[in-house]
Write a protein that holds these residues in place. Structure first.
Motif, PDB file in Angstrom:
ATOM      1  N   ASP A 165      39.010  34.815  11.164  1.00 22.13           N
ATOM      2  CA  ASP A 165      38.959  33.800  12.221  1.00 22.13           C
ATOM      3  C   ASP A 165      40.060  34.019  13.252  1.00 22.13           C
ATOM      4  O   ASP A 165      39.822  33.908  14.460  1.00 22.13           O
ATOM      5  CB  ASP A 165      39.095  32.392  11.631  1.00 22.13           C
ATOM      6  CG  ASP A 165      37.921  31.999  10.745  1.00 22.13           C
ATOM      7  OD1 ASP A 165      36.800  32.495  10.969  1.00 22.13           O
ATOM      8  OD2 ASP A 165      38.143  31.190   9.817  1.00 22.13           O
ATOM      9  N   ILE A 166      41.246  34.337  12.780  1.00 25.78           N
ATOM     10  CA  ILE A 166      42.366  34.575  13.695  1.00 25.78           C
ATOM     11  C   ILE A 166      42.102  35.815  14.540  1.00 25.78           C
ATOM     12  O   ILE A 166      42.340  35.822  15.748  1.00 25.78           O
ATOM     13  CB  ILE A 166      43.694  34.714  12.922  1.00 25.78           C
ATOM     14  CG1 ILE A 166      44.013  33.413  12.175  1.00 25.78           C
ATOM     15  CG2 ILE A 166      44.837  35.076  13.870  1.00 25.78           C
ATOM     16  CD1 ILE A 166      45.130  33.543  11.143  1.00 25.78           C
ATOM     17  N   ALA A 167      41.598  36.877  13.913  1.00 23.19           N
ATOM     18  CA  ALA A 167      41.288  38.115  14.649  1.00 23.19           C
ATOM     19  C   ALA A 167      40.235  37.858  15.722  1.00 23.19           C
ATOM     20  O   ALA A 167      40.342  38.366  16.844  1.00 23.19           O
ATOM     21  CB  ALA A 167      40.836  39.199  13.686  1.00 23.19           C
ATOM     22  N   ALA A 168      39.223  37.046  15.394  1.00 23.15           N
ATOM     23  CA  ALA A 168      38.191  36.711  16.380  1.00 23.15           C
ATOM     24  C   ALA A 168      38.795  35.928  17.545  1.00 23.15           C
ATOM     25  O   ALA A 168      38.458  36.171  18.716  1.00 23.15           O
ATOM     26  CB  ALA A 168      37.072  35.914  15.720  1.00 23.15           C
ATOM     27  N   LEU A 169      39.697  35.000  17.241  1.00 18.53           N
ATOM     28  CA  LEU A 169      40.375  34.237  18.278  1.00 18.53           C
ATOM     29  C   LEU A 169      41.177  35.156  19.190  1.00 18.53           C
ATOM     30  O   LEU A 169      41.067  35.087  20.415  1.00 18.53           O
ATOM     31  CB  LEU A 169      41.286  33.182  17.647  1.00 18.53           C
ATOM     32  CG  LEU A 169      42.200  32.403  18.606  1.00 18.53           C
ATOM     33  CD1 LEU A 169      41.383  31.570  19.588  1.00 18.53           C
ATOM     34  CD2 LEU A 169      43.159  31.526  17.819  1.00 18.53           C
ATOM     35  N   THR A 197      42.810  25.049  16.480  1.00 16.30           N
ATOM     36  CA  THR A 197      42.039  24.240  15.544  1.00 16.30           C
ATOM     37  C   THR A 197      42.093  24.868  14.155  1.00 16.30           C
ATOM     38  O   THR A 197      42.291  26.083  14.029  1.00 16.30           O
ATOM     39  CB  THR A 197      40.577  24.155  15.993  1.00 16.30           C
ATOM     40  OG1 THR A 197      40.002  25.471  15.958  1.00 16.30           O
ATOM     41  CG2 THR A 197      40.449  23.575  17.405  1.00 16.30           C
ATOM     42  N   PRO A 198      41.887  24.066  13.117  1.00 12.49           N
ATOM     43  CA  PRO A 198      41.873  24.626  11.767  1.00 12.49           C
ATOM     44  C   PRO A 198      40.843  25.743  11.603  1.00 12.49           C
ATOM     45  O   PRO A 198      41.098  26.735  10.923  1.00 12.49           O
ATOM     46  CB  PRO A 198      41.536  23.420  10.884  1.00 12.49           C
ATOM     47  CG  PRO A 198      42.023  22.244  11.656  1.00 12.49           C
ATOM     48  CD  PRO A 198      41.778  22.598  13.105  1.00 12.49           C
ATOM     49  N   GLY A 199      39.705  25.609  12.249  1.00 10.89           N
ATOM     50  CA  GLY A 199      38.667  26.631  12.147  1.00 10.89           C
ATOM     51  C   GLY A 199      39.083  27.982  12.691  1.00 10.89           C
ATOM     52  O   GLY A 199      38.635  29.022  12.195  1.00 10.89           O
ATOM     53  N   ASN A 200      39.952  28.004  13.684  1.00 14.37           N
ATOM     54  CA  ASN A 200      40.415  29.269  14.261  1.00 14.37           C
ATOM     55  C   ASN A 200      41.520  29.924  13.444  1.00 14.37           C
ATOM     56  O   ASN A 200      41.886  31.067  13.705  1.00 14.37           O
ATOM     57  CB  ASN A 200      40.890  29.067  15.701  1.00 14.37           C
ATOM     58  CG  ASN A 200      39.742  28.964  16.672  1.00 14.37           C
ATOM     59  OD1 ASN A 200      38.669  29.502  16.452  1.00 14.37           O
ATOM     60  ND2 ASN A 200      39.951  28.245  17.761  1.00 14.37           N
ATOM     61  N   PHE A 201      42.060  29.199  12.458  1.00 14.70           N
ATOM     62  CA  PHE A 201      43.153  29.719  11.628  1.00 14.70           C
ATOM     63  C   PHE A 201      42.829  29.649  10.135  1.00 14.70           C
ATOM     64  O   PHE A 201      43.713  29.749   9.306  1.00 14.70           O
ATOM     65  CB  PHE A 201      44.460  28.965  11.929  1.00 14.70           C
ATOM     66  CG  PHE A 201      45.053  29.355  13.246  1.00 14.70           C
ATOM     67  CD1 PHE A 201      45.978  30.396  13.321  1.00 14.70           C
ATOM     68  CD2 PHE A 201      44.667  28.734  14.403  1.00 14.70           C
ATOM     69  CE1 PHE A 201      46.505  30.787  14.533  1.00 14.70           C
ATOM     70  CE2 PHE A 201      45.190  29.115  15.635  1.00 14.70           C
ATOM     71  CZ  PHE A 201      46.107  30.146  15.697  1.00 14.70           C
ATOM     72  N   ARG A 202      41.561  29.514   9.787  1.00 15.34           N
ATOM     73  CA  ARG A 202      41.168  29.384   8.384  1.00 15.34           C
ATOM     74  C   ARG A 202      41.329  30.697   7.622  1.00 15.34           C
ATOM     75  O   ARG A 202      41.779  30.697   6.482  1.00 15.34           O
ATOM     76  CB  ARG A 202      39.716  28.903   8.291  1.00 15.34           C
ATOM     77  CG  ARG A 202      39.302  28.516   6.902  1.00 15.34           C
ATOM     78  CD  ARG A 202      38.012  27.731   6.882  1.00 15.34           C
ATOM     79  NE  ARG A 202      37.829  26.856   8.022  1.00 15.34           N
ATOM     80  CZ  ARG A 202      38.214  25.576   8.090  1.00 15.34           C
ATOM     81  NH1 ARG A 202      38.784  25.004   7.108  1.00 15.34           N
ATOM     82  NH2 ARG A 202      38.021  24.859   9.163  1.00 15.34           N
ATOM     83  N   THR A 203      40.964  31.809   8.257  1.00 20.16           N
ATOM     84  CA  THR A 203      41.026  33.122   7.607  1.00 20.16           C
ATOM     85  C   THR A 203      41.603  34.153   8.570  1.00 20.16           C
ATOM     86  O   THR A 203      41.700  33.904   9.776  1.00 20.16           O
ATOM     87  CB  THR A 203      39.616  33.605   7.184  1.00 20.16           C
ATOM     88  OG1 THR A 203      38.848  33.861   8.360  1.00 20.16           O
ATOM     89  CG2 THR A 203      38.900  32.594   6.294  1.00 20.16           C
ATOM     90  N   ILE A 204      41.923  35.318   8.040  1.00 21.40           N
ATOM     91  CA  ILE A 204      42.366  36.434   8.879  1.00 21.40           C
ATOM     92  C   ILE A 204      41.260  36.791   9.868  1.00 21.40           C
ATOM     93  O   ILE A 204      41.531  37.053  11.046  1.00 21.40           O
ATOM     94  CB  ILE A 204      42.765  37.636   8.005  1.00 21.40           C
ATOM     95  CG1 ILE A 204      44.038  37.304   7.214  1.00 21.40           C
ATOM     96  CG2 ILE A 204      42.941  38.905   8.838  1.00 21.40           C
ATOM     97  CD1 ILE A 204      44.394  38.315   6.132  1.00 21.40           C
TER      98      ILE A 204
END
Length: 101
Positions: free
Chosen positions: A89-93, A80-87
């Motif tokens: 967010d990606i790290a949390a994913l 989802t866009p929310g999971n790839f919005r910032t570094i």
């Protein structure tokens, strides 16, 4: 697609690269290196990647590179866009995917 080697991820980054169990700080630093390899400038962990110039194709390549670099499979529902919005967010994913059994 940017491969882990092209993103400067390798042995020098320590034994947890691409393996489960890396801590959140390590994950964030490695995601930052991968994002930096896309050549969109020096981005902070909270900078919006789309605003920094990432295209839809960049996001697909980023997702594939993250999967390869960390040895995870991102389920369709989590792309989802929310999971790839910032570094961050990606790290949390990645952290949540690595925590799965």
């Amino acid at each position: 697609m940017i491969r882990a080697a092209e993103a400067a991820i390798g042995e020098a980054d320590g034994p947890d690269v691409g393996r489960r169990g890396g801590d959140a700080e390590d994950i964030g630093a490695k995601v930052g290196k991968i994002v930096k390899a896309f050549g969109k400038g020096d981005l902070a962990a909270s900078d919006d990647l789309e605003a920094a110039g990432f295209s839809s194709l960049d996001f697909v390549n980023l997702m594939l590179t993250i999967e390869e670099s960390f040895g995870v499979k991102i389920p369709s529902a989590r792309m989802t866009p929310g999971n790839f919005r910032t570094i961050q967010d990606i790290a949390a994913l990645v952290g949540s995917l690595q925590a799965r059994p």
